[in-house]
Structures are given as C-alpha cells and as structure tokens.
Write a protein that holds these residues in place. Sequence first.
Motif, PDB file in Angstrom:
ATOM      1  N   VAL A 148      -5.065   3.988  -1.413  1.00 56.16           N
ATOM      2  CA  VAL A 148      -5.536   5.245  -0.833  1.00 56.16           C
ATOM      3  C   VAL A 148      -4.353   5.310   0.484  1.00 56.16           C
ATOM      4  O   VAL A 148      -3.972   6.444   0.414  1.00 56.16           O
ATOM      5  N   PHE A 149      -4.053   4.400   0.966  1.00 61.04           N
ATOM      6  CA  PHE A 149      -3.216   4.231   1.916  1.00 61.04           C
ATOM      7  C   PHE A 149      -1.665   4.743   1.688  1.00 61.04           C
ATOM      8  O   PHE A 149      -0.995   5.631   2.198  1.00 61.04           O
ATOM      9  N   ALA A 153     -13.366  -8.571  -3.930  1.00 61.77           N
ATOM     10  CA  ALA A 153     -12.642  -8.485  -2.422  1.00 61.77           C
ATOM     11  C   ALA A 153     -11.259  -8.006  -2.851  1.00 61.77           C
ATOM     12  O   ALA A 153     -10.695  -7.250  -2.178  1.00 61.77           O
ATOM     13  N   LEU A 154     -10.603  -8.703  -3.921  1.00 68.31           N
ATOM     14  CA  LEU A 154      -9.196  -8.220  -4.301  1.00 68.31           C
ATOM     15  C   LEU A 154      -9.181  -6.822  -4.718  1.00 68.31           C
ATOM     16  O   LEU A 154      -7.996  -6.040  -4.212  1.00 68.31           O
ATOM     17  N   LEU A 155     -10.137  -6.351  -5.248  1.00 72.52           N
ATOM     18  CA  LEU A 155     -10.078  -4.727  -5.608  1.00 72.52           C
ATOM     19  C   LEU A 155     -10.445  -3.923  -4.595  1.00 72.52           C
ATOM     20  O   LEU A 155      -9.753  -2.941  -4.576  1.00 72.52           O
ATOM     21  N   GLY A 156     -10.983  -4.362  -3.507  1.00 71.01           N
ATOM     22  CA  GLY A 156     -11.188  -3.619  -2.408  1.00 71.01           C
ATOM     23  C   GLY A 156      -9.899  -3.483  -1.496  1.00 71.01           C
ATOM     24  O   GLY A 156      -9.396  -2.278  -1.261  1.00 71.01           O
ATOM     25  N   VAL A 157      -9.251  -4.652  -1.576  1.00 74.14           N
ATOM     26  CA  VAL A 157      -7.913  -4.472  -0.922  1.00 74.14           C
ATOM     27  C   VAL A 157      -6.866  -3.543  -1.711  1.00 74.14           C
ATOM     28  O   VAL A 157      -6.188  -3.064  -1.148  1.00 74.14           O
ATOM     29  N   ALA A 158      -6.972  -3.733  -3.027  1.00 68.41           N
ATOM     30  CA  ALA A 158      -6.142  -2.952  -3.896  1.00 68.41           C
ATOM     31  C   ALA A 158      -6.313  -1.520  -3.763  1.00 68.41           C
ATOM     32  O   ALA A 158      -5.574  -0.653  -3.423  1.00 68.41           O
ATOM     33  N   VAL A 159      -7.516  -1.057  -3.680  1.00 62.10           N
ATOM     34  CA  VAL A 159      -8.110   0.458  -3.415  1.00 62.10           C
ATOM     35  C   VAL A 159      -7.590   0.824  -2.032  1.00 62.10           C
ATOM     36  O   VAL A 159      -7.188   1.645  -2.059  1.00 62.10           O
ATOM     37  N   PHE A 160      -7.757  -0.015  -0.835  1.00 64.24           N
ATOM     38  CA  PHE A 160      -7.448   0.187   0.260  1.00 64.24           C
ATOM     39  C   PHE A 160      -5.787   0.731   0.311  1.00 64.24           C
ATOM     40  O   PHE A 160      -5.418   1.511   0.940  1.00 64.24           O
ATOM     41  N   GLY A 161      -5.127  -0.113  -0.354  1.00 69.13           N
ATOM     42  CA  GLY A 161      -3.520  -0.125  -0.447  1.00 69.13           C
ATOM     43  C   GLY A 161      -3.185   1.255  -0.951  1.00 69.13           C
ATOM     44  O   GLY A 161      -2.251   1.791  -0.911  1.00 69.13           O
ATOM     45  N   ILE A 165      -1.652   8.580   0.662  1.00 70.78           N
ATOM     46  CA  ILE A 165      -1.859   9.492   1.801  1.00 70.78           C
ATOM     47  C   ILE A 165      -0.213   9.197   2.538  1.00 70.78           C
ATOM     48  O   ILE A 165       0.285  10.369   2.885  1.00 70.78           O
ATOM     49  N   PHE A 166       0.446   8.029   2.466  1.00 70.52           N
ATOM     50  CA  PHE A 166       1.729   8.214   3.124  1.00 70.52           C
ATOM     51  C   PHE A 166       2.868   8.786   2.320  1.00 70.52           C
ATOM     52  O   PHE A 166       3.849   9.515   2.493  1.00 70.52           O
ATOM     53  N   LEU A 167       2.464   8.862   0.748  1.00 71.85           N
ATOM     54  CA  LEU A 167       3.346   9.640   0.018  1.00 71.85           C
ATOM     55  C   LEU A 167       3.150  10.869   0.093  1.00 71.85           C
ATOM     56  O   LEU A 167       3.986  11.734   0.186  1.00 71.85           O
ATOM     57  N   CYS A 168       2.122  11.422   0.327  1.00 70.84           N
ATOM     58  CA  CYS A 168       1.878  12.952   0.486  1.00 70.84           C
ATOM     59  C   CYS A 168       2.359  13.195   1.863  1.00 70.84           C
ATOM     60  O   CYS A 168       3.185  14.503   1.817  1.00 70.84           O
TER      61      CYS A 168
END
Length: 140
Positions: free
Chosen positions: A65-66, A55-63, A69-72
């Motif tokens: 990725v977003f 679950a923590l890895l899922g939250v990390a991947v979510f963070g 995207i915001f950096l791009c």
Amino acid sequence: MPVPTTSGGIPPGKEGMVDNLRALAASVAAYLSARLQLAGIESREAGVHYLKILALLGVAVFGVVFGYIFLCLAAVFLLHNLLKVDWIWILFGAAVFHLIVAAAAVLIAKARFPKAVFSATIAEFKKDQTWLNTPTTKPH
C-alpha cells in the motif's frame, strides 16, 4: 502356580459381558483422549504458525500500500515536471482514474455475487428433504 487374571482380577473366561463392554469403553475413551490431546497440541502449533503467516501478510500488505502511494506521488511529480501541468489537475486525473478502477471492480464483484456457492450440496439436501417428506406405504 497362580491363576492368570484380567485387569479386574477376574480369571480369564469368567468375565461377563458387562465387564467386557466396560473394558472396551475404557479403551475407546483412552484412545479418544490421546487423539484429542494430540489434536490440541497440533492445533496450538498450527495456530502459532498461521498467526506468523498472517502477521507477515499484514506487513506485506502495508508495504504494498505504501509503495503504491509513493509510486503514485512519484508519477504526479514526474508528470508535473514533464508536462508542466498544474498539480491539482494531475491529482484530479489520478483520483478519477482510481475511482473508475474501483467502480469497475465493484461492478465485476457484484456480477459474480449472485452465483450460487455449494450448489451441488444444496441440490443434494433438497433431494434428501424431498425424500424425507415423501409418504411411504407400509407393506402388509
């Protein structure tokens, strides 16, 4: 004075082989049962632990990725303000760049895919199979 007896009520030295084997089997079964119960408890604990990590890895991947995207998007805004280039061309360049990186990653992965895994184990199994299929001669 009472005569000592075994767990089955038979005096020591008078048990038979079957009684001894039955007692041994009961002891082994009790031992295995205890070990399996312990393994079950530990596996449940490990499952909960690894589920939390997942679950923590899922939250990390979510963070990540977003964040990417915001950096791009920030880079697109920055390039638009600095270079005064139209938005569509900056987005087109970013898309082409990402497609090139993705294609390179696919090509690298494809080049590594045919590499055999567990080659030593497979080689040992082939040796075993050859040995099993070899006819043997019986000594006279």
